[in-house]
Design a protein around this motif. Structure first.
Motif, PDB file in Angstrom:
ATOM      1  N   TYR A  30      -7.355   5.467  11.790  1.00 27.11           N
ATOM      2  CA  TYR A  30      -6.921   4.759  10.600  1.00 27.11           C
ATOM      3  C   TYR A  30      -7.861   3.763  10.356  1.00 27.11           C
ATOM      4  CZ  TYR A  30      -2.785   7.467  12.219  1.00 27.11           C
ATOM      5  OH  TYR A  30      -2.124   8.362  12.359  1.00 27.11           O
ATOM      6  N   ASP A  36       1.910   4.286   1.209  1.00 28.77           N
ATOM      7  CA  ASP A  36       1.653   5.294   2.213  1.00 28.77           C
ATOM      8  C   ASP A  36       2.807   5.694   2.856  1.00 28.77           C
ATOM      9  OD1 ASP A  36       0.377   6.846   4.040  1.00 28.77           O
ATOM     10  OD2 ASP A  36      -1.047   5.320   4.621  1.00 28.77           O
ATOM     11  N   ARG A  86      -2.172   0.887   8.540  1.00 27.88           N
ATOM     12  CA  ARG A  86      -0.882   1.642   8.089  1.00 27.88           C
ATOM     13  C   ARG A  86      -0.926   2.860   9.154  1.00 27.88           C
ATOM     14  NH1 ARG A  86       2.478  -0.644   6.482  1.00 27.88           N
ATOM     15  NH2 ARG A  86       3.777   0.847   5.288  1.00 27.88           N
ATOM     16  N   GLN A 133       0.832  -1.030  -0.049  1.00 25.07           N
ATOM     17  CA  GLN A 133       0.070  -0.167   0.051  1.00 25.07           C
ATOM     18  C   GLN A 133       1.016   1.204   0.120  1.00 25.07           C
ATOM     19  OE1 GLN A 133      -1.866  -1.087   3.695  1.00 25.07           O
ATOM     20  NE2 GLN A 133      -3.760  -1.320   2.569  1.00 25.07           N
TER      21      GLN A 133
END
Lengths: 104, 209
Positions: free
Chosen positions: B127, B89, B148, B87
């Motif tokens: 989150y 991020d 994350r 991902q």
């Protein structure tokens, strides 16, 4: 909050009731019609959202029937009405509720 | 006749040469792979900096109820391991993993649609990770959810919330062990045993009726 494997909608609560239904006749099984039970919330009738599937009552037997009604989270008083309105005499059972807990 | 023999020898020599090249190439490839495995054995890939782990100090497993499912948090870990699914991020290079035991006591399957887990940290940051699943009747399953989070994320004051779209949410609040901080992997076990407080709090259920 939960009934029959479902989570209630925001701002609502489930009122889960178990009623005992007795067939006083001694011959032949009878079918119990769920429509004969409804909840009156501020006078307005509501059918259960979920209920047990089994609606058969044996002669001179009793069954327990579970059902879940959706009510406003703020409801503090409802009535359970039994019988088909307009066709037969109905009976009402008053139910007082504690205010629902709020989620933080 | 002589020409035919010469051709046959040339072909054989060429074949031997090609075979030799193949053996050398395979040998190098094998060495390269075993070197790769060697680096894996040193530990999981991390996203940045030296590896760290911040385990969730659960005094007892904590349970929330949702759609007649009993969902118990059995383990939590914030680390800078690389995420299972990539991902992008960069602002949240760490991962908070939470292991759940999900128990369906009903005689019917329970289906979760458009579910969303939300991890609110002590500083108020939230989150999210989506969740959809089926749980068969009278079955218990283990699931891991991952968020994350920033490198400095801590468990202290965290809350875990779950809901489906338009449905009432269920929340677990958390009070983590005081002084919880980043634990270098090589000293983690000793650090934890030194700092374990008897009866240390934890994940208390806030508001399930």
């Amino acid at each position: 909050m939960d009934a029959f494997g479902h989570r209630v909608d925001e701002g609502k609560r489930y009122l889960s009731l178990t009623v005992q239904i007795t067939d006083k006749e001694t011959s032949g099984a009878d079918e119990f019609v769920p429509e004969f039970i409804r909840l009156l919330i501020d006078g307005a009738p509501a059918a259960p959202e979920s209920a047990d599937d089994n609606t058969t009552v044996g002669p001179a037997r009793s069954v327990e029937h579970r059902m879940a009604f959706v009510i406003p989270a703020s409801a503090t008083h409802v009535e359970l009405e039994v019988g088909k309105s307009g066709v037969q005499q109905t009976a009402k059972i008053a139910i007082d509720l504690k205010p629902a807990k709020s989620e933080s | 006749m002589t020409k035919a023999k010469t051709n046959s020898r040339s072909t054989t020599a060429l074949a031997i040469l090609l075979l030799g090249l193949c053996v050398i190439a395979c040998n190098r490839l094998g060495r390269s792979n075993s070197e790769g495995r060697g680096s894996d054995s040193r530990g999981p890939t991390t996203t940045s900096g030296p590896p760290f782990e911040r385990p969730l100090q659960l005094a007892t497993p904590r349970t929330l109820k949702y759609a007649d499912l009993q969902i118990t948090v059995t383990k939590g870990l914030i680390s800078n391991r690389a995420p299972d699914v990539s991902q992008a991020d960069n602002s949240n290079p760490a991962t908070a993993d939470i292991t759940l035991q999900v128990r369906n006591t009903l005689n019917d399957a329970v289906r979760i649609r458009s579910g969303l887990w939300q991890l609110r940290l002590g500083n108020g940051a939230v989150y999210k990770t989506p969740f959809e699943d089926n749980f068969e009747a009278r079955d218990t399953q283990e699931r891991k959810i991952s968020f994350r989070v920033p490198l400095n994320a801590e468990w202290a004051g965290a809350q875990l919330t779950f809901d489906e779209q338009g449905k009432e949410a269920a929340t677990l609040g958390a009070r983590w062990e005081r002084g919880a901080r980043s634990i270098p992997r090589h000293v983690g076990r000793q650090w934890r045993s030194d700092n374990q407080r008897p009866g240390a709090d934890i994940f208390h259920q806030d508001c399930e009726p």
